[in-house]
Design a protein around this motif. Structure first.
Motif, PDB file in Angstrom:
ATOM      1  N   GLU A  29       0.810  -1.217   0.000  1.00 62.81           N
ATOM      2  CA  GLU A  29       0.000   0.000   0.000  1.00 62.81           C
ATOM      3  C   GLU A  29       0.847   1.273   0.000  1.00 62.81           C
ATOM      4  OE1 GLU A  29      -3.358   0.518  -0.250  1.00 62.81           O
ATOM      5  OE2 GLU A  29      -3.418  -1.605  -0.743  1.00 62.81           O
ATOM      6  N   ARG A  30       1.962   1.238   0.705  1.00 63.09           N
ATOM      7  CA  ARG A  30       2.818   2.426   0.774  1.00 63.09           C
ATOM      8  C   ARG A  30       3.384   2.769  -0.602  1.00 63.09           C
ATOM      9  NH1 ARG A  30       8.289   3.275   4.382  1.00 63.09           N
ATOM     10  NH2 ARG A  30       8.677   5.391   3.680  1.00 63.09           N
ATOM     11  N   MET A  31       3.851   1.758  -1.323  1.00 60.39           N
ATOM     12  CA  MET A  31       4.404   1.974  -2.648  1.00 60.39           C
ATOM     13  C   MET A  31       3.314   2.484  -3.599  1.00 60.39           C
ATOM     14  SD  MET A  31       6.413  -0.622  -5.234  1.00 60.39           S
ATOM     15  CE  MET A  31       7.699  -1.025  -4.069  1.00 60.39           C
ATOM     16  N   THR A  32       2.118   1.951  -3.464  1.00 60.94           N
ATOM     17  CA  THR A  32       0.989   2.391  -4.283  1.00 60.94           C
ATOM     18  C   THR A  32       0.694   3.865  -4.024  1.00 60.94           C
ATOM     19  OG1 THR A  32       0.055   0.158  -4.229  1.00 60.94           O
ATOM     20  CG2 THR A  32      -1.423   1.930  -4.866  1.00 60.94           C
ATOM     21  N   ALA A  33       0.674   4.245  -2.768  1.00 61.17           N
ATOM     22  CA  ALA A  33       0.410   5.638  -2.394  1.00 61.17           C
ATOM     23  C   ALA A  33       1.516   6.565  -2.893  1.00 61.17           C
ATOM     24  CB  ALA A  33       0.259   5.757  -0.886  1.00 61.17           C
ATOM     25  N   GLU A  34       2.761   6.128  -2.795  1.00 57.28           N
ATOM     26  CA  GLU A  34       3.878   6.936  -3.285  1.00 57.28           C
ATOM     27  C   GLU A  34       3.773   7.132  -4.797  1.00 57.28           C
ATOM     28  OE1 GLU A  34       7.480   4.996  -2.043  1.00 57.28           O
ATOM     29  OE2 GLU A  34       7.216   5.592   0.044  1.00 57.28           O
ATOM     30  N   GLY A  35       3.340   6.097  -5.494  1.00 64.82           N
ATOM     31  CA  GLY A  35       3.151   6.199  -6.940  1.00 64.82           C
ATOM     32  C   GLY A  35       2.080   7.206  -7.292  1.00 64.82           C
ATOM     33  N   ARG A  36       0.981   7.174  -6.555  1.00 65.82           N
ATOM     34  CA  ARG A  36      -0.086   8.152  -6.790  1.00 65.82           C
ATOM     35  C   ARG A  36       0.400   9.569  -6.518  1.00 65.82           C
ATOM     36  NH1 ARG A  36      -4.042   4.946  -3.449  1.00 65.82           N
ATOM     37  NH2 ARG A  36      -4.563   3.237  -4.822  1.00 65.82           N
ATOM     38  N   ALA A  37       1.203   9.731  -5.469  1.00 63.83           N
ATOM     39  CA  ALA A  37       1.731  11.047  -5.117  1.00 63.83           C
ATOM     40  C   ALA A  37       2.650  11.575  -6.221  1.00 63.83           C
ATOM     41  CB  ALA A  37       2.485  10.982  -3.794  1.00 63.83           C
ATOM     42  N   GLU A  38       3.492  10.707  -6.779  1.00 59.61           N
ATOM     43  CA  GLU A  38       4.376  11.129  -7.866  1.00 59.61           C
ATOM     44  C   GLU A  38       3.572  11.535  -9.091  1.00 59.61           C
ATOM     45  OE1 GLU A  38       7.861   8.903  -8.995  1.00 59.61           O
ATOM     46  OE2 GLU A  38       8.124   8.222  -6.925  1.00 59.61           O
ATOM     47  N   GLN A  39       2.511  10.785  -9.375  1.00 64.76           N
ATOM     48  CA  GLN A  39       1.655  11.139 -10.501  1.00 64.76           C
ATOM     49  C   GLN A  39       1.023  12.507 -10.283  1.00 64.76           C
ATOM     50  OE1 GLN A  39      -1.145   8.205 -12.126  1.00 64.76           O
ATOM     51  NE2 GLN A  39      -0.039   6.674 -10.932  1.00 64.76           N
ATOM     52  N   SER A  40       0.556  12.751  -9.085  1.00 59.89           N
ATOM     53  CA  SER A  40      -0.065  14.039  -8.772  1.00 59.89           C
ATOM     54  C   SER A  40       0.930  15.184  -8.913  1.00 59.89           C
ATOM     55  CB  SER A  40      -0.628  14.032  -7.349  1.00 59.89           C
ATOM     56  OG  SER A  40      -1.682  13.114  -7.260  1.00 59.89           O
ATOM     57  N   LYS A  41       2.136  14.946  -8.481  1.00 61.05           N
ATOM     58  CA  LYS A  41       3.185  15.959  -8.597  1.00 61.05           C
ATOM     59  C   LYS A  41       3.454  16.262 -10.069  1.00 61.05           C
ATOM     60  CE  LYS A  41       7.893  16.788  -6.957  1.00 61.05           C
ATOM     61  NZ  LYS A  41       9.046  16.183  -6.273  1.00 61.05           N
TER      62      LYS A  41
END
Length: 57
Positions: A29-41
């Motif tokens: 889940e943490r890696m998934t969330a980090e991926g979403r955050a990078e996409q948002s950035k």
């Protein structure tokens, strides 16, 4: 400079998508969330560059 920033935005979006997919594949889940955050950035950076282009012309 604008091209460099646009390319950086696309790179961040792609890295984020890959990281999110990898996180889902392994159930992290943490890696998934980090991926979403990078996409948002990347999305935010791209929107900023598009706004700058709009006011430039």
């Amino acid at each position: 400079m604008a091209r460099e920033q646009k390319a950086k935005a696309k790179t961040e979006q792609a890295k984020g998508k890959a990281k999110e997919a990898a996180g889902r594949a392994v159930g992290n889940e943490r890696m998934t969330a980090e991926g979403r955050a990078e996409q948002s950035k990347g999305d935010a950076r791209q929107a900023k560059e598009k706004t700058k282009d709009t006011f430039k012309h």
